[in-house]
Motif scaffolding. Structure first.
Motif, PDB file in Angstrom:
ATOM      1  N   PHE A   1      38.487  41.684  41.038  1.00 56.51           N
ATOM      2  CA  PHE A   1      39.909  41.367  40.966  1.00 56.51           C
ATOM      3  C   PHE A   1      40.412  41.420  39.520  1.00 56.51           C
ATOM      4  O   PHE A   1      39.751  40.909  38.602  1.00 56.51           O
ATOM      5  CB  PHE A   1      40.179  39.958  41.496  1.00 56.51           C
ATOM      6  CG  PHE A   1      39.994  39.806  42.982  1.00 56.51           C
ATOM      7  CD1 PHE A   1      40.962  40.251  43.868  1.00 56.51           C
ATOM      8  CD2 PHE A   1      38.854  39.209  43.502  1.00 56.51           C
ATOM      9  CE1 PHE A   1      40.806  40.091  45.238  1.00 56.51           C
ATOM     10  CE2 PHE A   1      38.682  39.045  44.867  1.00 56.51           C
ATOM     11  CZ  PHE A   1      39.666  39.488  45.742  1.00 56.51           C
ATOM     12  N   VAL A   2      41.608  41.999  39.333  1.00 55.19           N
ATOM     13  CA  VAL A   2      42.244  42.080  38.013  1.00 55.19           C
ATOM     14  C   VAL A   2      43.638  41.450  38.113  1.00 55.19           C
ATOM     15  O   VAL A   2      44.487  41.929  38.872  1.00 55.19           O
ATOM     16  CB  VAL A   2      42.365  43.539  37.530  1.00 55.19           C
ATOM     17  CG1 VAL A   2      42.849  43.569  36.079  1.00 55.19           C
ATOM     18  CG2 VAL A   2      41.033  44.269  37.663  1.00 55.19           C
ATOM     19  N   HIS A   3      43.863  40.409  37.351  1.00 57.59           N
ATOM     20  CA  HIS A   3      45.102  39.625  37.441  1.00 57.59           C
ATOM     21  C   HIS A   3      46.287  40.312  36.753  1.00 57.59           C
ATOM     22  O   HIS A   3      46.135  41.287  36.013  1.00 57.59           O
ATOM     23  CB  HIS A   3      44.893  38.241  36.834  1.00 57.59           C
ATOM     24  CG  HIS A   3      44.578  38.269  35.358  1.00 57.59           C
ATOM     25  ND1 HIS A   3      45.541  38.442  34.395  1.00 57.59           N
ATOM     26  CD2 HIS A   3      43.393  38.158  34.693  1.00 57.59           C
ATOM     27  CE1 HIS A   3      44.984  38.422  33.196  1.00 57.59           C
ATOM     28  NE2 HIS A   3      43.667  38.253  33.358  1.00 57.59           N
ATOM     29  N   GLY A   4      47.463  39.750  36.966  1.00 61.68           N
ATOM     30  CA  GLY A   4      48.681  40.255  36.355  1.00 61.68           C
ATOM     31  C   GLY A   4      48.968  39.626  35.006  1.00 61.68           C
ATOM     32  O   GLY A   4      48.206  38.790  34.503  1.00 61.68           O
ATOM     33  N   ILE A   5      50.087  40.012  34.427  1.00 56.04           N
ATOM     34  CA  ILE A   5      50.457  39.555  33.093  1.00 56.04           C
ATOM     35  C   ILE A   5      50.765  38.058  33.091  1.00 56.04           C
ATOM     36  O   ILE A   5      51.244  37.507  34.095  1.00 56.04           O
ATOM     37  CB  ILE A   5      51.663  40.367  32.570  1.00 56.04           C
ATOM     38  CG1 ILE A   5      51.772  40.265  31.043  1.00 56.04           C
ATOM     39  CG2 ILE A   5      52.965  39.920  33.243  1.00 56.04           C
ATOM     40  CD1 ILE A   5      52.683  41.312  30.442  1.00 56.04           C
ATOM     41  N   ARG A   6      50.438  37.399  32.000  1.00 57.48           N
ATOM     42  CA  ARG A   6      50.657  35.966  31.754  1.00 57.48           C
ATOM     43  C   ARG A   6      49.685  35.066  32.490  1.00 57.48           C
ATOM     44  O   ARG A   6      49.351  33.994  31.999  1.00 57.48           O
ATOM     45  CB  ARG A   6      52.081  35.517  32.122  1.00 57.48           C
ATOM     46  CG  ARG A   6      53.120  35.858  31.129  1.00 57.48           C
ATOM     47  CD  ARG A   6      54.295  34.895  31.144  1.00 57.48           C
ATOM     48  NE  ARG A   6      54.740  34.495  32.460  1.00 57.48           N
ATOM     49  CZ  ARG A   6      55.638  33.545  32.679  1.00 57.48           C
ATOM     50  NH1 ARG A   6      56.164  32.887  31.653  1.00 57.48           N
ATOM     51  NH2 ARG A   6      56.018  33.237  33.899  1.00 57.48           N
TER      52      ARG A   6
ATOM     53  N   HIS B   1      46.697  43.289  40.573  1.00 58.90           N
ATOM     54  CA  HIS B   1      48.070  42.859  40.859  1.00 58.90           C
ATOM     55  C   HIS B   1      48.944  43.068  39.633  1.00 58.90           C
ATOM     56  O   HIS B   1      48.562  42.703  38.519  1.00 58.90           O
ATOM     57  CB  HIS B   1      48.098  41.377  41.245  1.00 58.90           C
ATOM     58  CG  HIS B   1      49.479  40.826  41.446  1.00 58.90           C
ATOM     59  ND1 HIS B   1      50.159  40.143  40.467  1.00 58.90           N
ATOM     60  CD2 HIS B   1      50.325  40.895  42.512  1.00 58.90           C
ATOM     61  CE1 HIS B   1      51.354  39.789  40.914  1.00 58.90           C
ATOM     62  NE2 HIS B   1      51.477  40.233  42.155  1.00 58.90           N
ATOM     63  N   SER B   2      50.107  43.681  39.823  1.00 64.88           N
ATOM     64  CA  SER B   2      51.105  43.851  38.765  1.00 64.88           C
ATOM     65  C   SER B   2      50.490  44.590  37.571  1.00 64.88           C
ATOM     66  O   SER B   2      50.001  45.708  37.722  1.00 64.88           O
ATOM     67  CB  SER B   2      51.679  42.488  38.382  1.00 64.88           C
ATOM     68  OG  SER B   2      52.844  42.616  37.614  1.00 64.88           O
ATOM     69  N   MET B   3      50.455  43.984  36.382  1.00 61.51           N
ATOM     70  CA  MET B   3      49.817  44.645  35.250  1.00 61.51           C
ATOM     71  C   MET B   3      48.373  44.990  35.564  1.00 61.51           C
ATOM     72  O   MET B   3      47.876  46.078  35.210  1.00 61.51           O
ATOM     73  CB  MET B   3      49.880  43.768  33.999  1.00 61.51           C
ATOM     74  CG  MET B   3      49.187  44.393  32.784  1.00 61.51           C
ATOM     75  SD  MET B   3      49.196  43.345  31.319  1.00 61.51           S
ATOM     76  CE  MET B   3      47.964  42.113  31.766  1.00 61.51           C
ATOM     77  N   GLY B   4      47.676  44.104  36.245  1.00 62.74           N
ATOM     78  CA  GLY B   4      46.292  44.382  36.630  1.00 62.74           C
ATOM     79  C   GLY B   4      46.191  45.553  37.585  1.00 62.74           C
ATOM     80  O   GLY B   4      45.216  46.299  37.565  1.00 62.74           O
TER      81      GLY B   4
END
Length: 260
Positions: free
Chosen positions: A7-12, A75-78
């Motif tokens: 899993f790769v998260h989004g920004i912030r 997700h998002s940036m990720g």
């Protein structure tokens, strides 16, 4: 070998945004890794660079690939970073990609506007945290409401991370993705702006639009998102077993994991 999920998260936010997915996978005995990108989560004292972000994804993927076929989920940036990684000139060791809330090219006026908005939020008292909390309270279920903030918010990294995304050449990367790919968007996600373009660039990709969901689809509709993961894992596992059977036709087939 069992499907491995990275899993790769989004920004912030941080790896904690995936807690409902990680818990669900653990309950079903599915190995999973949620990374923290540079300048986020446990790495908030670092600087954000595109090189280090992609290196972090690559390291997690290659470690997971030693144990089974890898499903990369961003997700998002990720999601944007995962697509750029999956479509690199040298194909990485992944077997599938789920890209959520990221069907927008990070460039031009839209990216500039996003950066202006982010700076404006950071200029508010408490960096606009009170407003973020109100939005999350109004839109997310109680069970997932705290997941985005649990690892801390990377306020200081946001502008550098956003500006670095302009260097991603997704129009070149997307056509190079040969593995199964799912685009997952909330119905009211602001990043659906280039959805049709992304589909044209990767004709074999599937688009799943979740009704009544926003950009935070993973936490807003976690049961639905987990069902997408279940589908993706089943496809990746079936393809992986098919390749193994063709490579070793006399080998007796092992029972397939029950992802359903």
């Amino acid at each position: 070998m069992s499907v491995q999920v990275v899993f790769v998260h989004g920004i912030r936010t941080s790896s904690t945004m995936w807690r409902s997915q990680i818990d669900w996978l653990a309950e079903n005995g599915i190995p999973a890794t949620a990374i923290d990108l540079p300048a986020h989560g446990m790495r908030m004292d670092e600087d954000f660079t595109l090189h280090e972000a992609l290196h972090t994804i690559d390291a997690a993927v290659r470690d997971a690939a030693r144990h089974g076929p890898v499903l990369l989920v961003g997700h998002s940036m990720g999601g944007l970073l995962s697509l750029a990684y999956a479509g690199g000139e040298d194909a990485p060791p992944i077997a599938g990609v789920v890209a959520a809330s990221c069907t927008a090219l990070p460039r031009g006026a839209a990216l500039r506007a996003y950066r202006v908005l982010a700076r404006a939020m950071n200029s508010l008292p408490q960096r606009g945290q009170w407003l973020t909390d109100r939005v999350l309270a109004a839109t997310l279920p109680v069970d997932t409401r705290g997941d985005f903030a649990a690892g801390g918010y990377a306020f200081d990294a946001q502008d550098a991370a956003l500006s670095s995304l302009a260097a991603l050449d997704l129009e070149a990367a997307l056509p190079r993705i040969r593995v199964p790919l799912w685009f997952v968007n909330g119905q009211f996600d602001q990043l659906r702006v280039n959805e049709a373009l992304f589909q044209r660039l990767v004709p074999h990709a599937e688009l799943i639009v979740v009704p009544h969901a926003t950009h935070l689809v993973t936490a807003m509709r976690p049961t639905v998102f987990n069902a997408v993961l279940r589908l993706a894992m089943a496809v990746v596992d079936a393809r992986s077993r098919g390749r193994a059977d063709r490579a070793h036709p006399r080998r007796s087939a092992a029972p397939a994991p029950d992802y359903w």
